[in-house]
Design a protein around this motif. Structure first.
Motif, PDB file in Angstrom:
ATOM      1  N   PRO A  62       0.805  -1.230   0.000  1.00  0.00           N
ATOM      2  CA  PRO A  62       0.000   0.000   0.000  1.00  0.00           C
ATOM      3  C   PRO A  62       0.838   1.280   0.000  1.00  0.00           C
ATOM      4  O   PRO A  62       0.376   2.315  -0.493  1.00  0.00           O
ATOM      5  CB  PRO A  62      -0.820  -0.112   1.295  1.00  0.00           C
ATOM      6  N   GLY A  63       2.057   1.218   0.538  1.00  0.00           N
ATOM      7  CA  GLY A  63       2.897   2.412   0.608  1.00  0.00           C
ATOM      8  C   GLY A  63       3.950   2.493  -0.475  1.00  0.00           C
ATOM      9  O   GLY A  63       4.838   3.356  -0.411  1.00  0.00           O
ATOM     10  N   ALA A  64       3.865   1.633  -1.496  1.00  0.00           N
ATOM     11  CA  ALA A  64       4.912   1.584  -2.518  1.00  0.00           C
ATOM     12  C   ALA A  64       5.053   2.903  -3.267  1.00  0.00           C
ATOM     13  O   ALA A  64       6.168   3.408  -3.471  1.00  0.00           O
ATOM     14  CB  ALA A  64       4.634   0.443  -3.488  1.00  0.00           C
ATOM     15  N   GLY A  65       3.933   3.473  -3.684  1.00  0.00           N
ATOM     16  CA  GLY A  65       3.993   4.721  -4.425  1.00  0.00           C
ATOM     17  C   GLY A  65       4.579   5.850  -3.602  1.00  0.00           C
ATOM     18  O   GLY A  65       5.436   6.608  -4.075  1.00  0.00           O
ATOM     19  N   ALA A  66       4.128   5.984  -2.355  1.00  0.00           N
ATOM     20  CA  ALA A  66       4.639   7.039  -1.482  1.00  0.00           C
ATOM     21  C   ALA A  66       6.127   6.845  -1.200  1.00  0.00           C
ATOM     22  O   ALA A  66       6.889   7.817  -1.130  1.00  0.00           O
ATOM     23  CB  ALA A  66       3.845   7.068  -0.174  1.00  0.00           C
ATOM     24  N   ALA A  67       6.548   5.588  -1.036  1.00  0.00           N
ATOM     25  CA  ALA A  67       7.962   5.309  -0.778  1.00  0.00           C
ATOM     26  C   ALA A  67       8.826   5.746  -1.958  1.00  0.00           C
ATOM     27  O   ALA A  67       9.877   6.368  -1.781  1.00  0.00           O
ATOM     28  CB  ALA A  67       8.158   3.820  -0.494  1.00  0.00           C
ATOM     29  N   LEU A  68       8.397   5.432  -3.163  1.00  0.00           N
ATOM     30  CA  LEU A  68       9.175   5.816  -4.339  1.00  0.00           C
ATOM     31  C   LEU A  68       9.146   7.321  -4.564  1.00  0.00           C
ATOM     32  O   LEU A  68      10.148   7.921  -4.983  1.00  0.00           O
ATOM     33  CB  LEU A  68       8.656   5.073  -5.572  1.00  0.00           C
ATOM     34  N   ASP A  69       8.015   7.953  -4.274  1.00  0.00           N
ATOM     35  CA  ASP A  69       7.952   9.416  -4.383  1.00  0.00           C
ATOM     36  C   ASP A  69       9.000  10.067  -3.496  1.00  0.00           C
ATOM     37  O   ASP A  69       9.628  11.065  -3.872  1.00  0.00           O
ATOM     38  CB  ASP A  69       6.567   9.926  -3.989  1.00  0.00           C
ATOM     39  N   GLY A  70       9.182   9.530  -2.290  1.00  0.00           N
ATOM     40  CA  GLY A  70      10.156  10.106  -1.358  1.00  0.00           C
ATOM     41  C   GLY A  70      11.581   9.720  -1.660  1.00  0.00           C
ATOM     42  O   GLY A  70      12.509  10.328  -1.127  1.00  0.00           O
ATOM     43  N   ALA A  71      11.764   8.714  -2.518  1.00  0.00           N
ATOM     44  CA  ALA A  71      13.109   8.228  -2.812  1.00  0.00           C
ATOM     45  C   ALA A  71      13.693   8.816  -4.083  1.00  0.00           C
ATOM     46  O   ALA A  71      14.918   8.901  -4.228  1.00  0.00           O
ATOM     47  CB  ALA A  71      13.090   6.706  -2.929  1.00  0.00           C
ATOM     48  N   LEU A  72      12.834   9.229  -5.026  1.00  0.00           N
ATOM     49  CA  LEU A  72      13.279   9.611  -6.364  1.00  0.00           C
ATOM     50  C   LEU A  72      12.939  11.070  -6.651  1.00  0.00           C
ATOM     51  O   LEU A  72      12.082  11.670  -6.005  1.00  0.00           O
ATOM     52  CB  LEU A  72      12.609   8.713  -7.402  1.00  0.00           C
ATOM     53  N   VAL A  73      13.571  11.629  -7.684  1.00  0.00           N
ATOM     54  CA  VAL A  73      13.348  13.039  -8.025  1.00  0.00           C
ATOM     55  C   VAL A  73      12.009  13.253  -8.725  1.00  0.00           C
ATOM     56  O   VAL A  73      11.529  14.377  -8.833  1.00  0.00           O
ATOM     57  CB  VAL A  73      14.482  13.592  -8.902  1.00  0.00           C
ATOM     58  N   SER A  74      11.390  12.173  -9.230  1.00  0.00           N
ATOM     59  CA  SER A  74      10.097  12.261  -9.896  1.00  0.00           C
ATOM     60  C   SER A  74       8.999  11.740  -8.972  1.00  0.00           C
ATOM     61  O   SER A  74       9.260  11.443  -7.798  1.00  0.00           O
ATOM     62  CB  SER A  74      10.127  11.470 -11.209  1.00  0.00           C
ATOM     63  N   VAL A  75       7.792  11.608  -9.502  1.00  0.00           N
ATOM     64  CA  VAL A  75       6.641  11.223  -8.688  1.00  0.00           C
ATOM     65  C   VAL A  75       5.988   9.992  -9.316  1.00  0.00           C
ATOM     66  O   VAL A  75       4.958  10.101 -10.011  1.00  0.00           O
ATOM     67  CB  VAL A  75       5.633  12.385  -8.565  1.00  0.00           C
ATOM     68  N   PRO A  76       6.529   8.801  -9.088  1.00  0.00           N
ATOM     69  CA  PRO A  76       6.000   7.600  -9.729  1.00  0.00           C
ATOM     70  C   PRO A  76       4.544   7.301  -9.399  1.00  0.00           C
ATOM     71  O   PRO A  76       3.835   6.685 -10.203  1.00  0.00           O
ATOM     72  CB  PRO A  76       6.922   6.496  -9.196  1.00  0.00           C
ATOM     73  N   GLY A  82       0.539   0.648 -15.850  1.00  0.00           N
ATOM     74  CA  GLY A  82       1.084   0.243 -17.132  1.00  0.00           C
ATOM     75  C   GLY A  82       2.033   1.231 -17.766  1.00  0.00           C
ATOM     76  O   GLY A  82       2.566   0.983 -18.846  1.00  0.00           O
ATOM     77  N   ARG A  83       2.289   2.347 -17.105  1.00  0.00           N
ATOM     78  CA  ARG A  83       3.197   3.353 -17.650  1.00  0.00           C
ATOM     79  C   ARG A  83       4.552   3.296 -16.938  1.00  0.00           C
ATOM     80  O   ARG A  83       4.668   2.761 -15.834  1.00  0.00           O
ATOM     81  CB  ARG A  83       2.608   4.753 -17.523  1.00  0.00           C
ATOM     82  N   ALA A  84       5.569   3.848 -17.588  1.00  0.00           N
ATOM     83  CA  ALA A  84       6.925   3.844 -17.044  1.00  0.00           C
ATOM     84  C   ALA A  84       7.505   5.251 -17.116  1.00  0.00           C
ATOM     85  O   ALA A  84       7.013   6.103 -17.874  1.00  0.00           O
ATOM     86  CB  ALA A  84       7.803   2.874 -17.822  1.00  0.00           C
ATOM     87  N   ARG A  85       8.561   5.471 -16.343  1.00  0.00           N
ATOM     88  CA  ARG A  85       9.223   6.774 -16.371  1.00  0.00           C
ATOM     89  C   ARG A  85      10.719   6.594 -16.166  1.00  0.00           C
ATOM     90  O   ARG A  85      11.165   5.812 -15.322  1.00  0.00           O
ATOM     91  CB  ARG A  85       8.661   7.685 -15.279  1.00  0.00           C
ATOM     92  N   TYR A  86      11.483   7.317 -16.963  1.00  0.00           N
ATOM     93  CA  TYR A  86      12.930   7.421 -16.763  1.00  0.00           C
ATOM     94  C   TYR A  86      13.177   8.455 -15.673  1.00  0.00           C
ATOM     95  O   TYR A  86      12.590   9.547 -15.700  1.00  0.00           O
ATOM     96  CB  TYR A  86      13.603   7.838 -18.069  1.00  0.00           C
ATOM     97  N   THR A  87      14.015   8.140 -14.696  1.00  0.00           N
ATOM     98  CA  THR A  87      14.224   9.034 -13.569  1.00  0.00           C
ATOM     99  C   THR A  87      15.597   8.787 -12.959  1.00  0.00           C
ATOM    100  O   THR A  87      16.387   7.996 -13.487  1.00  0.00           O
ATOM    101  CB  THR A  87      13.101   8.839 -12.522  1.00  0.00           C
ATOM    102  N   VAL A  88      15.892   9.490 -11.882  1.00  0.00           N
ATOM    103  CA  VAL A  88      17.155   9.286 -11.175  1.00  0.00           C
ATOM    104  C   VAL A  88      16.909   9.253  -9.673  1.00  0.00           C
ATOM    105  O   VAL A  88      15.911   9.789  -9.180  1.00  0.00           O
ATOM    106  CB  VAL A  88      18.214  10.373 -11.497  1.00  0.00           C
ATOM    107  N   ILE A  89      17.828   8.618  -8.974  1.00  0.00           N
ATOM    108  CA  ILE A  89      17.862   8.644  -7.524  1.00  0.00           C
ATOM    109  C   ILE A  89      19.127   9.385  -7.133  1.00  0.00           C
ATOM    110  O   ILE A  89      20.215   9.117  -7.684  1.00  0.00           O
ATOM    111  CB  ILE A  89      17.811   7.222  -6.929  1.00  0.00           C
ATOM    112  N   VAL A  90      18.999  10.367  -6.229  1.00  0.00           N
ATOM    113  CA  VAL A  90      20.148  11.195  -5.847  1.00  0.00           C
ATOM    114  C   VAL A  90      20.425  11.064  -4.358  1.00  0.00           C
ATOM    115  O   VAL A  90      19.574  10.641  -3.573  1.00  0.00           O
ATOM    116  CB  VAL A  90      19.922  12.685  -6.212  1.00  0.00           C
ATOM    117  N   ALA A  91      21.637  11.458  -3.980  1.00  0.00           N
ATOM    118  CA  ALA A  91      22.037  11.498  -2.578  1.00  0.00           C
ATOM    119  C   ALA A  91      21.555  12.795  -1.940  1.00  0.00           C
ATOM    120  O   ALA A  91      20.991  13.668  -2.611  1.00  0.00           O
ATOM    121  CB  ALA A  91      23.553  11.373  -2.480  1.00  0.00           C
ATOM    122  N   GLU A  92      21.794  12.933  -0.658  1.00  0.00           N
ATOM    123  CA  GLU A  92      21.385  14.151   0.058  1.00  0.00           C
ATOM    124  C   GLU A  92      21.957  15.411  -0.577  1.00  0.00           C
ATOM    125  O   GLU A  92      21.324  16.461  -0.575  1.00  0.00           O
ATOM    126  CB  GLU A  92      21.833  14.066   1.521  1.00  0.00           C
TER     127      GLU A  92
END
Length: 368
Positions: A62-76, A82-92
């Motif tokens: 249930p928290g997968a979307g929120a977890a990825l939103d907080g982890a990545l620069v985009s908003v999965p 069925g859709r995908a997005r190219y994105t990045v994960i950054v450090a502090e």
């Protein structure tokens, strides 16, 4: 020494006489018949790639979307199913840990594809950043394979084998299907600049599927292709590579990935990127084209102007090659001064200054 990993298709590569190389801790096919033949096959017909070294990480619950939103620069979480997005994960500090593709399979089920060299780093960071959210982060890489069919005849080859309608599958979209009874996530994505598909399948079904695709595509000109061709293809398409264009020392703003950063949501590294957006460093990624046959390679110095003893060092080539498709040298470079398309710069190519011209990316676009 740590033993290198092999993909579920390793025996297929050995049987085909592939030249194997060590890459990010894996034994991978560098080439089969030859770099140029494989490159041209993808541009004119199709190529078959083993991408099973790429990390496949599931984030579910249930928290997968929120977890990825907080982890990545985009908003999965805002993606449609069925859709995908190219994105990045950054450090502090905003430095790029990896570039990724995130697939939203459903509201509670996401798949993250990461680079092989950064598999552990991305897995650890996703697990850390998802703490407190009701979700699980699981590395599926050892149990999965990833096969890519890329080229203008890719859809023609794959369509009769898969039980889904590929004409309805948009770019950066995916669908669950079956190929000869093997369950597959069929995604219209790729790293070559051509139309194509990436197939995520169980490891035990990979070898049979590989052979099926080779047989089905033979008449259309499909050939197995290795890492060498994949690199020249992605460079012609102006696509960055982690470890060359993208590094832990660069933020998205230095490498032309500004569009990926959504500062209107909270994520790890947001404050650093907001500060960088307000006060740009001036470093940016450019494309360069030259004449003749001598290619600038990664590490070559970029100099201001053309000729003259007063030329200043303004940057460095991150990737360069003699383009198999275009027939002239191309390069990506990070520079520290403003540049404009058409401007001429010098590049130190093994001790000799070689004029190159700034150009818009990508270097190659597939015919409409």
């Amino acid at each position: 020494m740590t033993e290198e990993l092999t993909t579920p298709l390793h025996a297929e590569h050995v049987a085909a006489g592939a030249t194997l190389t060590s890459f990010a801790g894996w034994q991978m096919p560098l080439r089969y018949a030859g770099d140029l033949a494989e490159h041209h096959a993808v541009r004119t017909a199709a190529g078959l790639f083993d991408l099973s070294h790429m990390a496949q990480i599931e984030v579910s619950g249930p928290g997968a979307g929120a977890a990825l939103d907080g982890a990545l620069v985009s908003v999965p979480s805002q993606l449609a199913d069925g859709r995908a997005r190219y994105t990045v994960i950054v450090a502090e500090d905003g430095g790029i840990i990896d570039d990724l593709i995130v697939y939203r399979l459903s509201a509670e089920d996401y798949l993250v594809i990461a680079n092989a060299a950064n598999r552990v780093s991305v897995l650890d960071q996703l697990a850390l950043r998802s703490q407190g959210q009701p979700c699980a982060v699981v590395d599926r890489t050892p149990h999965r394979a990833l096969i890519a069919v890329q080229g203008p005849r890719a859809a023609e080859i794959l369509a009769p084998l898969v039980d889904v309608d590929l004409t309805m599958l948009r770019y950066y979209a995916s669908v669950q299907g079956r190929i000869d009874g093997v369950p597959a996530l069929v995604a219209r994505t790729g790293y070559t600049g051509e139309d194509g598909f990436e197939l995520a399948v169980p490891a035990e079904g990979a070898a049979g599927l590989w052979r099926l695709l080779l047989g089905a595509g033979e008449a259309a000109g499909l050939v197995p292709a290795g890492l060498a061709a994949r690199d020249t293809l992605r460079l012609e398409a102006g696509m960055p590579l982690y470890g060359q264009e993208l590094t832990r020392a660069t933020t998205p703003y230095e490498v032309g990935l500004d569009r990926l950063v959504k500062l209107d949501h909270d994520f790890v590294g947001r404050d650093a990127l907001a500060a960088r957006a307000a006060a740009r460093s001036g470093t940016h990624l450019i494309g360069l084209v030259g004449s003749g046959r001598r290619a600038a390679r990664a590490g070559s110095t970029v100099l201001s102007g053309s000729g003259g003893e007063g030329a200043a060092e303004i940057g460095v080539v991150t990737s360069g090659v003699l383009s198999p498709t275009l027939g002239h040298p191309i390069a990506l470079a990070r520079v520290d001064v403003p540049t404009a398309a058409g401007e001429q710069l010098d590049v130190d190519v093994r001790g000799t200054r070689q004029p190159m011209t700034v150009t818009e990316l990508p270097f190659y676009r597939r015919p409409a």
